[in-house]
Write a protein that holds these residues in place. Structure first.
Motif, PDB file in Angstrom:
ATOM      1  N   GLN A 424       0.840  -1.187   0.000  1.00 33.03           N
ATOM      2  CA  GLN A 424       0.000   0.000   0.000  1.00 33.03           C
ATOM      3  C   GLN A 424       0.883   1.248   0.000  1.00 33.03           C
ATOM      4  N   LYS A 425       0.517   2.223  -0.803  1.00 32.15           N
ATOM      5  CA  LYS A 425       1.294   3.449  -0.887  1.00 32.15           C
ATOM      6  C   LYS A 425       1.066   4.312   0.347  1.00 32.15           C
ATOM      7  N   LEU A 546      13.549   5.493   4.800  1.00 34.27           N
ATOM      8  CA  LEU A 546      13.188   4.738   5.998  1.00 34.27           C
ATOM      9  C   LEU A 546      13.691   5.442   7.246  1.00 34.27           C
ATOM     10  N   MET A 547      13.520   6.746   7.273  1.00 31.73           N
ATOM     11  CA  MET A 547      13.990   7.575   8.371  1.00 31.73           C
ATOM     12  C   MET A 547      12.825   8.376   8.928  1.00 31.73           C
ATOM     13  N   LEU A 548      12.816   8.540  10.241  1.00 29.01           N
ATOM     14  CA  LEU A 548      11.858   9.445  10.865  1.00 29.01           C
ATOM     15  C   LEU A 548      12.625  10.574  11.525  1.00 29.01           C
ATOM     16  N   ARG A 549      12.303  11.795  11.122  1.00 31.08           N
ATOM     17  CA  ARG A 549      12.993  12.978  11.609  1.00 31.08           C
ATOM     18  C   ARG A 549      12.047  13.785  12.494  1.00 31.08           C
ATOM     19  N   LEU A 550      12.534  14.139  13.690  1.00 28.72           N
ATOM     20  CA  LEU A 550      11.768  14.929  14.638  1.00 28.72           C
ATOM     21  C   LEU A 550      12.294  16.359  14.672  1.00 28.72           C
ATOM     22  N   PHE A 551      11.363  17.300  14.782  1.00 28.68           N
ATOM     23  CA  PHE A 551      11.694  18.712  14.892  1.00 28.68           C
ATOM     24  C   PHE A 551      10.878  19.307  16.032  1.00 28.68           C
ATOM     25  N   SER A 552      11.438  20.330  16.668  1.00 33.38           N
ATOM     26  CA  SER A 552      10.622  21.100  17.593  1.00 33.38           C
ATOM     27  C   SER A 552       9.667  21.969  16.789  1.00 33.38           C
ATOM     28  N   ILE A 553       8.649  22.469  17.452  1.00 32.91           N
ATOM     29  CA  ILE A 553       7.663  23.267  16.738  1.00 32.91           C
ATOM     30  C   ILE A 553       8.259  24.579  16.262  1.00 32.91           C
ATOM     31  N   GLY A 554       9.395  24.960  16.844  1.00 33.37           N
ATOM     32  CA  GLY A 554      10.075  26.173  16.402  1.00 33.37           C
ATOM     33  C   GLY A 554      11.113  25.948  15.328  1.00 33.37           C
ATOM     34  N   GLY A 555      11.368  24.682  14.949  1.00 33.88           N
ATOM     35  CA  GLY A 555      12.285  24.395  13.854  1.00 33.88           C
ATOM     36  C   GLY A 555      13.615  23.809  14.262  1.00 33.88           C
ATOM     37  N   PRO A 566       9.034   0.663   4.978  1.00 31.75           N
ATOM     38  CA  PRO A 566       8.454   1.866   4.358  1.00 31.75           C
ATOM     39  C   PRO A 566       7.219   2.332   5.112  1.00 31.75           C
ATOM     40  N   VAL A 567       7.152   3.614   5.377  1.00 32.43           N
ATOM     41  CA  VAL A 567       6.043   4.155   6.162  1.00 32.43           C
ATOM     42  C   VAL A 567       4.757   4.121   5.337  1.00 32.43           C
ATOM     43  N   VAL A 568       3.639   3.893   6.004  1.00 38.81           N
ATOM     44  CA  VAL A 568       2.320   3.962   5.389  1.00 38.81           C
ATOM     45  C   VAL A 568       1.628   5.261   5.789  1.00 38.81           C
ATOM     46  N   CYS A 569       1.623   5.567   7.085  1.00 41.34           N
ATOM     47  CA  CYS A 569       1.067   6.839   7.554  1.00 41.34           C
ATOM     48  C   CYS A 569       1.482   7.041   9.002  1.00 41.34           C
ATOM     49  N   MET A 570       1.244   8.266   9.508  1.00 40.99           N
ATOM     50  CA  MET A 570       1.565   8.611  10.883  1.00 40.99           C
ATOM     51  C   MET A 570       0.441   9.471  11.454  1.00 40.99           C
ATOM     52  N   ALA A 571       0.419   9.544  12.792  1.00 39.56           N
ATOM     53  CA  ALA A 571      -0.530  10.416  13.476  1.00 39.56           C
ATOM     54  C   ALA A 571       0.082  10.840  14.800  1.00 39.56           C
ATOM     55  N   GLY A 572      -0.217  12.065  15.222  1.00 38.20           N
ATOM     56  CA  GLY A 572       0.294  12.588  16.476  1.00 38.20           C
ATOM     57  C   GLY A 572      -0.826  13.133  17.329  1.00 38.20           C
ATOM     58  N   TYR A 573      -0.641  13.050  18.667  1.00 38.29           N
ATOM     59  CA  TYR A 573      -1.605  13.601  19.612  1.00 38.29           C
ATOM     60  C   TYR A 573      -0.858  13.893  20.903  1.00 38.29           C
ATOM     61  N   GLY A 574      -0.752  15.163  21.271  1.00 37.38           N
ATOM     62  CA  GLY A 574      -0.066  15.512  22.505  1.00 37.38           C
ATOM     63  C   GLY A 574       1.378  15.045  22.468  1.00 37.38           C
ATOM     64  N   GLN A 576       2.127  11.767  22.064  1.00 35.03           N
ATOM     65  CA  GLN A 576       2.096  10.439  21.460  1.00 35.03           C
ATOM     66  C   GLN A 576       2.344  10.523  19.948  1.00 35.03           C
ATOM     67  N   LEU A 577       3.103   9.580  19.438  1.00 31.63           N
ATOM     68  CA  LEU A 577       3.362   9.454  18.000  1.00 31.63           C
ATOM     69  C   LEU A 577       3.065   8.026  17.596  1.00 31.63           C
ATOM     70  N   LEU A 578       2.168   7.870  16.619  1.00 35.57           N
ATOM     71  CA  LEU A 578       1.749   6.557  16.129  1.00 35.57           C
ATOM     72  C   LEU A 578       2.228   6.398  14.691  1.00 35.57           C
ATOM     73  N   ILE A 579       2.968   5.326  14.419  1.00 35.16           N
ATOM     74  CA  ILE A 579       3.557   5.097  13.103  1.00 35.16           C
ATOM     75  C   ILE A 579       3.122   3.727  12.606  1.00 35.16           C
ATOM     76  N   VAL A 580       2.674   3.658  11.363  1.00 36.87           N
ATOM     77  CA  VAL A 580       2.348   2.392  10.706  1.00 36.87           C
ATOM     78  C   VAL A 580       3.244   2.257   9.484  1.00 36.87           C
ATOM     79  N   TYR A 581       3.833   1.089   9.309  1.00 40.98           N
ATOM     80  CA  TYR A 581       4.790   0.864   8.234  1.00 40.98           C
ATOM     81  C   TYR A 581       4.640  -0.572   7.715  1.00 40.98           C
ATOM     82  N   HIS A 582       5.272  -0.854   6.611  1.00 44.20           N
ATOM     83  CA  HIS A 582       5.282  -2.209   6.053  1.00 44.20           C
ATOM     84  C   HIS A 582       6.370  -3.019   6.753  1.00 44.20           C
ATOM     85  N   ARG A 583       5.969  -4.050   7.455  1.00 42.11           N
ATOM     86  CA  ARG A 583       6.955  -4.908   8.117  1.00 42.11           C
ATOM     87  C   ARG A 583       7.352  -6.095   7.251  1.00 42.11           C
ATOM     88  N   GLY A 584       6.759  -6.197   6.084  1.00 36.61           N
ATOM     89  CA  GLY A 584       7.083  -7.272   5.163  1.00 36.61           C
ATOM     90  C   GLY A 584       6.126  -7.256   3.996  1.00 36.61           C
TER      91      GLY A 584
END
Length: 1029
Positions: A424-425, A546-555, A566-574, A576-584
């Motif tokens: 899935q893309k 296949l990298m996840l880069r974190l930034f502060s809200i100020g840059g 390969p990542v499929v999608c992500m979501a954030g809340y407060g 918490q960071l939720l990541i879904v990717y292809h594991r095979g």
């Protein structure tokens, strides 16, 4: 029928395209959404002739030097060929024409339109027209019967209709397709095709198969299906000889079928997997031209039809072993054939060896090109020729049959297991597809981000649900941003890389207090952003490396780490960071997805460490996010909503299925938010499509939650579903409290009350059904106070064995709470006093206004045995704001009245099932009186004099506070007095009775109440158990 796939050429802009050959086969004609028709002398033509026919061109057809196009200006135009000079307008519609087709002689043109009509026009005289009415949605495609008697059409209303042209009537209609509201939203273009020459069969693409209907009888005679075809078929085309059928699918799979033998003789994959929307055979049958939705033109070359000289005739009386000879030398045809005559035994394969070691029994090496070693090679499934299928070629007369020359090639073993599923893309939750000109880039609980990319504007609009957060914004999209996320702090945008520019991440930090609110970051060369999300004070971007880069809200650049796939999608809340990717790689239509959940608080941790994400069979992920209360959840393409159950080892529980609420098969719900309190799934209904339009603004609907428990139509199943749904959706209170967030105590109290009500109702139902063991199981889920009520109900029902077991359970629950309380606050008097006093004092306090109810700390109620009472004792007494012990409100209302004496009978008859009541029942009714009870009897009048508005429970709490303020010696003396002989105890009672007539009257009432205890208790319990209040 092996063929060669030529490299594709760019021809038109992105969008729907079509292709056809001229009568001689010297030219290829294409049209596209750029409004141009291009005439190619060959695939290598670097300067094709271009004809502008309008804003867009949806379809084209060429016959007898007349080029007909369906244009976006609601017309069907005609041009001369190859000059390209305008030759008039054949017909007009009220909306866009969607498809055009010639009849076999070229004297008529059929055209379908989005205004639900089909017109048949004479080429020589356009005034001679026949209009076919009957469809209830835009027309997808049309095709003529080679005998010019019938016409077939497919529509977005889901039907395929055969018309009698002269009579302008419907002959038959088949409801075969998914319904949609427009051609652009249709799952398939459903390009029909009628078999040339013999005109016996009508080919209809239905999902992943092609259904063949016989002329005149209109019966379904055959279905062509391919195990490798997992995507719907978009277009079909017959070879000029009428023996072969080519299909093109949404996933880019091109297949050629031998219709008579139902064999897949060739299979090719689009080099980039784009949707095939145009397909045409060369008049000689040696080539197939095709176009995709990206505007590119491709060619399959080297095909051979049955009419060419490359075919071979095989007699039915001849052994099929002849088919397996290499035919490259003068060796005898039967050399190397096994005694059994089975060609399957002519191959010797070693399971653990490479393709090169796979050789026939004769010892002669196969051609390397016969094996699947690159994307241009033939798929093994395309040569799946079993003897049972070859046997279909025999006829009773023993006449010669004709097979493609490719079938003479040697067979090799075919993999029969499940096929791998394409990945899935990557996508952005809450967004619509990027190829749409007007699309939602993000729709979440904060606001809406819309993207516009047309001839007039290329911009991004940001709209907030609450304008107090920020006013609406209009941003110029000069960089071509395709990804977006929105939070209460910022807008995050990302664009892919180009040949000149790197992929960029742009953030508009509108909540910043300084004047520079925007920052931008360029990613390293060759690295593209695939998914973005925002949290509280941070931003994240997952890239193609296949990298996840974190930034502060100020840059400020922060941590980065590698993803397992390969990542499929992500979501954030407060935090918490939720990541879904292809594991095979998944198989048989399933996706193999993994999930990670990270917390960025003070104690950074990975809560879910790459565990598989459970989605429905043969589905893909369609939405990922958090509820409004911060619980991770996701939705798959089957409409199943799953919620993270933190109390059960971070498992995923299905809580809703949107498909249950869809009226039609082609209807869907597009989710924009999930709420646990109240229990709501907020989504947009999409009739006939998967995505909503941007304009007009779609309305949001609300769907309820329902756990897929068994037998939910019964009373027992309904109560079980309500109980466990309430338990699941209450888990967020504990998580938010432990994370330092404020919680809605009133909502938690309501949820706990609802759970106990449901348990008591299920208990009563089980008693009626004489399921006593089930009653005990339900009682284990109850709190102490409700267990005591269950004891009373069991006694009333004359189930003494059940009442005895419930009494033991109540004592166990009481002891479980005593243990940790004694460890936390040891006192100097007896164990039973310790348990009672610590229970009361731990959650007791008074506000400065006497008699006013205190606030309830909902996180402290229903505590398990392992929970320390530190939260109960955490309030400050000096502040004058102690938390009240949680009290479950009565299920049946009772009148408020002051109780002048805390006698045993008055406690038992009280409807208020509080934790204090249970303690009093266990330690007063079951055991002898304590020192505190003795002290309370003598000091009750003074307490009521100071606080006349206090109810019974509050009197006990106030007395407990005063008793604890006594010195250790005084408390010990009261305890010793309680242990005195019975004669002294009776004397003290008589002395109390002689103090006044009022107390004497109270004791007289108590004695009369004791005589009526069973009747009064049963009546009140009955009101509790069956009251809906």
């Amino acid at each position: 029928m092996p063929c060669e796939r030529k490299p594709m050429r760019y021809g038109h802009s992105e969008g729907q395209t079509d292709v056809c050959f001229d009568d001689t086969g010297n030219f290829i004609v294409t049209c596209g959404s750029d409004g141009d028709v291009r005439i190619w002398e060959s695939l290598d033509d670097d300067d094709p002739k271009s004809i502008s026919v309008g804003e867009k061109a949806y379809s084209c057809a060429l016959k007898n030097g007349k080029l007909v196009t369906a244009a976006a200006n609601n017309t069907v135009q005609m041009h001369t060929f190859p000059e390209g000079e305008p030759d008039g307008i054949l017909t007009r519609f009220t909306t866009n024409a969607t498809h055009v087709a010639y009849n076999s002689s070229g004297s008529r043109v059929a055209a379908g339109s989005s205004d639900f009509m089909v017109k048949v026009v004479e080429v020589s005289d356009s005034s001679q027209q026949k209009t076919l009415r009957g469809h209830n949605a835009p027309v997808l495609s049309v095709t003529f019967d080679p005998k010019d008697e019938f016409l077939a059409s497919a529509s977005c209303d889901g039907s395929v209709v055969v018309w009698k042209i002269e009579e302008q009537t419907q002959v038959i209609s088949w409801p075969l397709l998914q319904k949609s509201n427009d051609v652009t939203n249709s799952k398939s273009l459903c390009r029909l095709a009628w078999q040339p020459r013999v005109a016996k069969l009508l080919a209809v693409p239905v999902e992943t198969t092609v259904q063949l209907y016989q002329r005149d009888s209109w019966a379904l005679v055959s279905t062509l299906s391919d195990d490798l075809g997992t995507q719907p078929i978009n277009v079909v085309a017959w070879s000029p000889c009428g023996k072969f059928l080519a299909t093109g699918s949404i996933g880019g799979l091109l297949t050629v079928w031998d219709v008579e033998g139902k064999l897949c003789v060739d299979r090719q994959k689009h080099e980039k997997g784009y949707t095939v929307c145009g397909l045409a055979w060369h008049p000689s049958g040696t080539q197939i031209a095709y176009t995709d939705t990206e505007g590119c033109l491709g060619l399959l070359d080297g095909l051979s039809s049955s009419s060419s000289s490359s075919t071979m005739a095989i007699k039915s009386t001849k052994s099929y072993d002849d088919l397996f000879d290499d035919n490259d030398d003068d060796r005898p045809m039967d050399e190397g054939v096994s005694e059994s005559g089975s060609p399957a035994k002519n191959l010797v394969a070693l399971d653990d060896e490479d393709d090169d070691d796979l050789v026939p029994a004769t010892g002669r090496a196969r051609n390397r090109s016969a094996f699947l070693d690159d994307e241009n090679s033939l798929d093994p499934g395309s040569l799946k020729l079993g003897l049972d299928k070859l046997g279909n070629y025999e006829d009773d007369a023993g006449s010669a049959i004709v097979l493609p020359a490719a079938s003479a090639a040697p067979l090799h073993p075919v993999y029969e297991g499940p096929m791998p599923t394409p990945h899935q893309k990557a996508f952005q939750p809450g967004s619509t597809p990027a190829h749409l000109m007007h699309r939602f880039m993000m729709w979440n609980s904060v606001g809406i981000v819309r993207g516009y990319n047309d001839e007039r504007d290329n911009a991004v609009d940001v709209e907030f649900h609450d304008t107090a957060i920020h006013h609406a914004m209009h941003l110029t999209n000069s960089l071509g941003h395709t990804l977006a996320d929105l939070s209460h702090e910022a807008v995050l945008l990302a664009c892919p890389s180009t040949d000149e520019l790197a992929s960029k991440l742009q953030c508009l930090h509108f909540s910043s207090w300084d004047t520079n609110k925007e920052w931008m970051v360029d990613l390293p060369k060759g690295e593209d952003v695939r998914a973005v999300c925002l949290g509280q004070g941070w931003a994240a971007a997952a890239t193609s490396a296949l990298m996840l880069r974190l930034f502060s809200i100020g840059g400020v650049q922060r941590e980065l780490f590698s993803l397992p796939g390969p990542v499929v999608c992500m979501a954030g809340y407060g935090e918490q960071l939720l990541i879904v990717y292809h594991r095979g790689t998944g198989f048989d239509g399933d996706q193999a997805l993994g999930v990670q959940l990270l917390l960025f608080g003070r104690n950074r941790q990975q809560v879910i460490q790459g565990e598989p994400l459970p989605i429905s069979r043969r589905s893909h992920l369609s939405w990922l996010g958090f509820t409004a209360e911060g619980t991770p959840c996701f939705i798959d393409s089957e409409g199943v909503v799953r919620l993270l159950n933190r109390s059960l080892g971070n498992t995923w529980t299905p809580v809703c299925n949107t498909r249950d609420h869809c009226k039609g098969k082609s209807d869907h719900y597009w989710v924009v938010g999930v709420h646990e309190n109240p229990q709501q799934l907020r989504c947009i209904p999409c009739k006939g499509s998967r995505y909503p339009p941007t304009l007009p603004r779609p309305a949001v609907a609300v769907l309820p939650f329902k756990l897929p428990l068994c037998q939910t139509t019964t009373e027992k199943g309904q109560m079980e579903e309500q109980y466990w749904r309430s338990v699941l959706l209450q888990n967020h209170f504990g998580f938010l409290s432990s994370s330092g967030y404020e919680i809605d105590e009133e909502a938690q109290s309501r949820a706990q009350k609802e759970q106990q009500e449901l348990l008591m109702k299920m208990f009563a139902l089980s008693c009626k059904l004489e399921r006593e063991f089930r009653c005990v199981e339900l009682a284990e889920l109850m709190t102490q106070n409700v267990v005591t009520l269950a004891i009373r109900y069991a006694s009333r029902s004359r189930r003494m064995a059940l009442a005895q077991r419930l009494s033991e359970l109540a004592l166990e629950k009481a002891n479980q709470l005593q243990g940790p309380e004694e460890e936390e606050e040891p006192l100097q008097y007896t164990r039973r006093n310790t348990g009672f006093c610590s229970q009361v004092s731990g959650g007791t306090g008074r506000s400065s206004a006497g008699g006013q109810p205190r606030a309830t700390n909902v996180l402290d109620s229903m505590t398990s045995s392992s929970r320390k009472p530190t939260v109960l004792l955490g309030s400050s007494v000096s502040a004058g704001k102690l938390s009240k012990t949680p009290v479950l409100k009565p299920l049946a209302p009772r009148p408020k009245s002051k109780v002048p004496h805390p006698d045993r009978k008055q406690i038992l008859m009280s409807h208020e099932p509080s934790a204090l009541w249970v303690k009093y029942h266990v330690f007063v009714c079951v055991r002898p009186k304590t020192g505190f009870q003795l002290w309370l009897e003598e000091n009750r009048k003074s307490i009521l004099a100071d606080n006349p508005d206090l109810e019974e429970t509050d009197v006990i709490k106030e007395a407990m506070g005063r008793f604890r303020n006594l010195s250790a010696g005084d408390r010990l003396s009261w305890t010793e007095r309680a242990k005195g002989d019975e004669g002294d105890l009776k004397k003290r009672k008589r002395a109390e009775e002689s103090q006044g007539d009022d107390n004497g009257q109270n004791h007289s009432d108590e004695n009369s109440a004791k005589k009526k205890k069973p009747l009064d208790t049963s009546a009140k319990l009955s009101a509790f158990a069956f009251s809906k209040n």
